[in-house]
Motif scaffolding. Sequence first.
Motif, mmCIF file in Angstrom:
data_model
loop_
_atom_site.group_PDB
_atom_site.id
_atom_site.type_symbol
_atom_site.label_atom_id
_atom_site.label_comp_id
_atom_site.label_asym_id
_atom_site.label_seq_id
_atom_site.Cartn_x
_atom_site.Cartn_y
_atom_site.Cartn_z
ATOM 1 N N ASN A 51 0.842 -1.190 0.000
ATOM 2 C CA ASN A 51 0.000 0.000 0.000
ATOM 3 C C ASN A 51 0.879 1.243 0.000
ATOM 4 O OD1 ASN A 51 -2.826 0.985 0.141
ATOM 5 N ND2 ASN A 51 -2.086 2.028 1.979
ATOM 6 N N GLY A 52 0.278 2.345 -0.444
ATOM 7 C CA GLY A 52 0.990 3.617 -0.466
ATOM 8 C C GLY A 52 0.029 4.759 -0.237
ATOM 9 N N GLN A 53 0.542 5.882 0.223
ATOM 10 C CA GLN A 53 -0.288 7.051 0.472
ATOM 11 C C GLN A 53 0.544 8.324 0.307
ATOM 12 O OE1 GLN A 53 -0.925 6.804 5.013
ATOM 13 N NE2 GLN A 53 -0.222 8.909 4.645
ATOM 14 N N ILE A 54 -0.155 9.430 0.092
ATOM 15 C CA ILE A 54 0.500 10.724 0.045
ATOM 16 C C ILE A 54 0.764 11.204 1.466
ATOM 17 C CG2 ILE A 54 0.212 13.170 -0.534
ATOM 18 C CD1 ILE A 54 0.728 11.552 -2.989
ATOM 19 N N ALA A 55 1.919 11.818 1.683
ATOM 20 C CA ALA A 55 2.241 12.430 2.973
ATOM 21 C C ALA A 55 3.064 13.694 2.719
ATOM 22 C CB ALA A 55 3.016 11.455 3.860
ATOM 23 N N LYS A 108 -7.841 8.258 -1.821
ATOM 24 C CA LYS A 108 -8.481 6.947 -1.911
ATOM 25 C C LYS A 108 -7.808 5.988 -0.945
ATOM 26 C CE LYS A 108 -9.885 7.580 -6.736
ATOM 27 N NZ LYS A 108 -9.832 7.061 -8.115
ATOM 28 N N SER A 109 -8.552 4.992 -0.509
ATOM 29 C CA SER A 109 -8.029 4.021 0.450
ATOM 30 C C SER A 109 -7.594 2.739 -0.242
ATOM 31 C CB SER A 109 -9.093 3.692 1.500
ATOM 32 O OG SER A 109 -8.664 2.630 2.336
ATOM 33 N N GLY A 110 -6.474 2.215 0.184
ATOM 34 C CA GLY A 110 -5.987 0.949 -0.339
ATOM 35 C C GLY A 110 -6.874 -0.218 0.070
ATOM 36 N N ASP A 114 -7.003 -0.576 -5.753
ATOM 37 C CA ASP A 114 -5.631 -0.985 -6.061
ATOM 38 C C ASP A 114 -4.900 0.252 -6.573
ATOM 39 O OD1 ASP A 114 -3.236 -2.067 -6.820
ATOM 40 O OD2 ASP A 114 -4.056 -3.321 -8.437
ATOM 41 N N LYS A 115 -4.222 0.936 -5.691
ATOM 42 C CA LYS A 115 -3.564 2.185 -6.050
ATOM 43 C C LYS A 115 -2.411 1.989 -7.035
ATOM 44 C CE LYS A 115 -4.515 4.468 -1.625
ATOM 45 N NZ LYS A 115 -3.923 5.276 -0.527
ATOM 46 N N PHE A 116 -1.885 0.783 -7.096
ATOM 47 C CA PHE A 116 -0.706 0.534 -7.923
ATOM 48 C C PHE A 116 -1.062 0.094 -9.346
ATOM 49 C CE2 PHE A 116 0.755 0.311 -3.601
ATOM 50 C CZ PHE A 116 2.023 0.887 -3.650
ATOM 51 N N LYS A 117 -2.348 0.007 -9.643
ATOM 52 C CA LYS A 117 -2.759 -0.379 -10.987
ATOM 53 C C LYS A 117 -2.303 0.678 -11.999
ATOM 54 C CE LYS A 117 -6.799 -1.759 -13.699
ATOM 55 N NZ LYS A 117 -8.271 -1.959 -13.672
ATOM 56 N N GLY A 118 -1.472 0.272 -12.942
ATOM 57 C CA GLY A 118 -0.977 1.178 -13.963
ATOM 58 C C GLY A 118 0.150 2.080 -13.499
ATOM 59 N N VAL A 119 0.638 1.867 -12.277
ATOM 60 C CA VAL A 119 1.706 2.703 -11.718
ATOM 61 C C VAL A 119 3.023 1.931 -11.751
ATOM 62 C CG1 VAL A 119 2.552 3.856 -9.634
ATOM 63 C CG2 VAL A 119 0.126 3.986 -10.232
ATOM 64 N N LYS A 120 4.075 2.595 -12.202
ATOM 65 C CA LYS A 120 5.389 1.963 -12.262
ATOM 66 C C LYS A 120 6.042 2.009 -10.881
ATOM 67 C CE LYS A 120 9.821 2.119 -14.726
ATOM 68 N NZ LYS A 120 10.631 2.869 -15.727
ATOM 69 N N CYS A 249 -9.971 13.433 -6.948
ATOM 70 C CA CYS A 249 -10.650 12.207 -6.508
ATOM 71 C C CYS A 249 -11.407 11.489 -7.611
ATOM 72 C CB CYS A 249 -11.600 12.515 -5.357
ATOM 73 S SG CYS A 249 -13.035 13.509 -5.830
ATOM 74 N N GLY A 250 -11.513 12.096 -8.811
ATOM 75 C CA GLY A 250 -12.177 11.440 -9.927
ATOM 76 C C GLY A 250 -13.683 11.601 -9.951
ATOM 77 N N ALA A 251 -14.237 12.456 -9.097
ATOM 78 C CA ALA A 251 -15.685 12.674 -9.078
ATOM 79 C C ALA A 251 -16.133 13.417 -10.333
ATOM 80 C CB ALA A 251 -16.082 13.470 -7.839
#
Length: 260
Positions: A51-55, A108-110, A114-120, A249-251
């Motif tokens: 998992n990952g998050q912004i800080a 968004k919450s892990g 899936d936060k890593f979808k499409g992320v290198k 957030c994609g809304a």
Amino acid sequence: MRKRVSQQGNRAQFLLDIQLIFNGLKMNPKALHKISYGLYVICSKNGNKINGQIANAIFQVTAEPQTIAISINKNNLTHEFIEKSKVFTVSVLSENTPMQFIGTFGFKSGRDTDKFKGVKYKLGKTKTPIVLDNTLAYIEAKLIDKIDVGTHTIFVGRVEDGEILTEDSPMTYEYYHKVKGGYSPKNAPTYSGGVDKEVKKDKEEEKMSKYVCKICGYVYDPENGDPDAGVEPGTKFEDLPEDWVCPVCGAGKDQFEEEQ
């Protein structure tokens, strides 16, 4: 003995009075934005899960040995993963980081996405994910201490590895707020209800109406547009494409309301 107890009691009451005075003072919460921050992706793991998050609250503690500290909300999944695995990584984001990317890792919450979808990304020396997209440098650390500070925990880690990937300018928190039009999620240590919600202004001061996302608090400012989505400055909210979404957030557009 009675005199000493009395003195201690008076001192405690004095400190309490001072605290109440300061709590009652009116302050400008934006003053806290003048503290220098960056914008980072913090990653950790729990077995095979990642998992990952912004800080934004990250700093170097010592040079010998090299240690860093991060502040993470106790409700976040990343907090749980760090406590279990005792490892974490820090990816330093560049100024060119798209708001949608920040929205994925920051709003968004892990547990649900899936936060890593499409992320290198890659696995570091501790087999912890290191986000590479939009990253100009990264640091990998092993947990050596933690401090309970109420809603958050300050995790202190010994640096195990680090690398510079590009010479781009790092994203500062001031740049995120002023240029990107970003806001802090409620779980951020720097969140302020008076700053990170819609800010009321006289309509006479506005050439074109701004619109606020009811989900995350992002404000669409026609004067700035949304360059990451190809929306030119000067584009009214009403003229945005129907498939345009909040860059954070994609809304959809239907989740926005005019700023009062």
